[in-house]
Design a protein around this motif. Structure first.
Motif, mmCIF file in Angstrom:
data_model
loop_
_atom_site.group_PDB
_atom_site.id
_atom_site.type_symbol
_atom_site.label_atom_id
_atom_site.label_comp_id
_atom_site.label_asym_id
_atom_site.label_seq_id
_atom_site.Cartn_x
_atom_site.Cartn_y
_atom_site.Cartn_z
ATOM 1 N N SER A 24 -3.055 -3.057 7.179
ATOM 2 C CA SER A 24 -3.105 -2.893 7.032
ATOM 3 C C SER A 24 -4.773 -2.042 6.086
ATOM 4 O O SER A 24 -4.875 -2.707 5.578
ATOM 5 N N GLY A 25 -6.275 -0.638 6.829
ATOM 6 C CA GLY A 25 -6.995 -0.006 5.852
ATOM 7 C C GLY A 25 -7.457 1.380 6.192
ATOM 8 O O GLY A 25 -8.379 1.642 6.940
ATOM 9 N N HIS A 57 -10.773 -2.620 10.524
ATOM 10 C CA HIS A 57 -9.338 -2.816 10.511
ATOM 11 C C HIS A 57 -8.859 -4.080 11.166
ATOM 12 O O HIS A 57 -7.701 -4.203 11.491
ATOM 13 N N LEU A 71 0.732 -7.386 11.123
ATOM 14 C CA LEU A 71 0.566 -6.810 9.793
ATOM 15 C C LEU A 71 1.634 -7.480 8.939
ATOM 16 O O LEU A 71 2.823 -7.444 9.287
ATOM 17 N N VAL A 97 -4.016 -4.781 6.416
ATOM 18 C CA VAL A 97 -3.279 -3.714 5.731
ATOM 19 C C VAL A 97 -1.941 -4.273 5.293
ATOM 20 O O VAL A 97 -1.340 -5.094 5.992
ATOM 21 N N HIS A 119 -1.431 -0.484 0.545
ATOM 22 C CA HIS A 119 -1.137 0.948 0.428
ATOM 23 C C HIS A 119 0.152 1.143 -0.335
ATOM 24 O O HIS A 119 1.080 0.331 -0.237
ATOM 25 N N VAL A 127 0.081 5.831 7.272
ATOM 26 C CA VAL A 127 -0.820 4.675 7.409
ATOM 27 C C VAL A 127 -0.337 3.764 8.524
ATOM 28 O O VAL A 127 -1.099 3.360 9.411
ATOM 29 N N VAL A 131 -2.318 2.821 11.939
ATOM 30 C CA VAL A 131 -2.689 1.430 12.254
ATOM 31 C C VAL A 131 -2.069 1.004 13.586
ATOM 32 O O VAL A 131 -2.703 0.324 14.400
#
Ligand SMILES: NC(=O)C1=CN([C@@H]2O[C@H](COP(=O)(O)OP(=O)(O)OC[C@H]3O[C@@H](n4cnc5c(N)ncnc54)[C@H](OP(=O)(O)O)[C@@H]3O)[C@@H](O)[C@H]2O)C=CC1
Ligand SMILES: O=C(O)C1=N[C@H](C(=O)O)C[C@H](O)C1
Length: 342
Positions: A24, A25, A57, A71, A97, A119, A127, A131
């Motif tokens: 998860s 950026g 990331h 993630l 993330v 997020h 997002v 990703v």
């Protein structure tokens, strides 16, 4: 302010499993101290610190599994941290993330030395899609809360990212329908501890081979977990489904939940240091005339058993995705059957 997740040996604790017959950026935000936002005990011990290369990331440990990225959703939770630690030790990419509430959006949290950007709900789909585009070999691991299970499964399914759902509760029928309809790859299991899963598999075999074997028997089920657990044990519900096939009449609301630390220590013998992280399940069958009694019990202290099983589930699912397997929805028994019992 940088955050530190303190080490605790408790996640290394070996489970005790008893079967008793008789007795998860995309952008970056502020950094928060996880420990300040909510005390979570026991904290995660980062088992090893392999050499890393870090880009915006990804955090990449040097190892044989670094072609698999995960993630972890719910990264500040007890299981989220345990999984990040185990995945890091196994050499998986940890995508920095995660997702959280509106209040948490933009926060940078540090778990096992990794900065992870949280997020909020408003941009989660864009997002995640972005990703996943960056990490097409990514698998999402979900350890959040029962109320988030269905929405999260919908999110992963819509984006098409394979996921391991360890979170219990929610509408389980809906969960399976969402996953099946989207044709996403997933491992879904309320129990990731492989030794406990082997017990569950045994119960399923028994129910299949000896249906009605315990017809007329009464059943008492007691489960004890840390006070912060929000729902009734998903594991207990899965085992009870087997007892029902074996002829036992039992409503899920008959499950006795113990969340009181005093009772856990004094009545059940939960070691004090594991009161904040344990799962004891007890099943007691009695014949109609009370003269025959069978007891089954699994006592797990700490969370490493689930974290390790989750890493195996991720590796298993990754293989299924790569081989474009026809079957898409799996459980942990499928993971064991592939010889992932280590
Ligand atoms: N399958 C298995 O083997 C196991 C399953 N579990 C299950 O996993 C789940 C998590 O357990 P545990 O880690 O102990 O619980 P925790 O309460 O420690 O962690 C849950 C985390 O999820 C976060 N969260 C809440 N809502 C959302 C959301 N909508 N999106 C993303 N994150 C969210 C919470 O943040 P915040 O606190 O800020 O709200 C918190 O960080 C439970 O359902 C538990 O039963 C646990 C162990 C093993
Ligand atoms: O919340 C937990 O801790 C656990 N949840 C799962 C469940 O509900 O069965 C698995 C295990 O009991 C730990």
């Amino acid at each position: 302010m940088s955050s530190t997740v303190k080490a605790s040996p408790s996640n290394n604790f070996r489970p005790k499993l008893n079967f008793l017959y008789g007795g998860s950026g995309i952008s970056f935000g502020s950094r928060v101290n996880v420990a300040l936002s909510k005390p979570r005990v026991p904290e995660v011990l980062c088992m090893s610190t392999p050499t890393t290369t870090t880009t915006q990331h990804q955090v990449t440990p040097m190892s044989k599994h670094n072609d698999v990225a995960i993630l972890v959703n719910g990264c500040t939770g007890n299981m989220g941290k345990a999984v990040i630690s185990a995945a890091y030790s196994a050499g998986l990419h940890i995508v920095p993330v995660s997702f959280g509430s509106t209040e948490e959006a933009g926060q940078m949290v540090e778990v096992c030395g990794k900065d992870i950007l949280v997020h909020g709900p408003s941009d989660k789909e864009s997002v995640l899609a972005s990703v996943f585009d960056e990490h097409p070999n990514m698998i999402v691991v979900d350890y959040t809360v029962p109320a988030a299970v269905n929405d999260n499964a919908e999110l992963y399914s819509k984006v098409g990212v394979p996921f391991v759902m360890g979170t219990t509760g929610g509408d389980r029928d809906r969960l399976y329908k969402i996953a099946e309809n989207s044709k996403v790859y997933a491992v879904i299991s309320p129990q990731m501890g492989k030794q406990v899963v082997a017990f569950l598999a045994t119960m399923e075999i028994m129910a299949e081979q000896f249906p009605e074997a315990f017809s007329g028997y009464s059943l008492q089920v007691l489960e004890s977990h840390q006070a912060g657990k929000l729902d009734t044990s998903g594991t207990a519900k899965a085992i009870i489904s087997c007892f029902r096939k074996l002829g036992v009449s039992f409503d899920m609301d008959q499950i006795q939940m113990i969340r009181d630390p005093k009772k856990q220590i004094e009545m059940l013998g939960v070691p004090e240091e594991h009161v904040p992280g344990h799962a004891f399940h007890m099943y007691h069958l009695k014949s109609p005339d009370q003269i025959v009694s069978l007891k089954f019990q699994d006592n797990v202290c700490g969370r490493s058993i689930y974290a390790e099983g989750t890493v195996d589930a991720v590796l298993f699912l990754s293989k299924k995705v790569k081989s474009k397997a026809g079957k898409r929805i799996y459980n942990m028994i499928d993971v064991l059957r592939e010889g992932n019992m280590r």
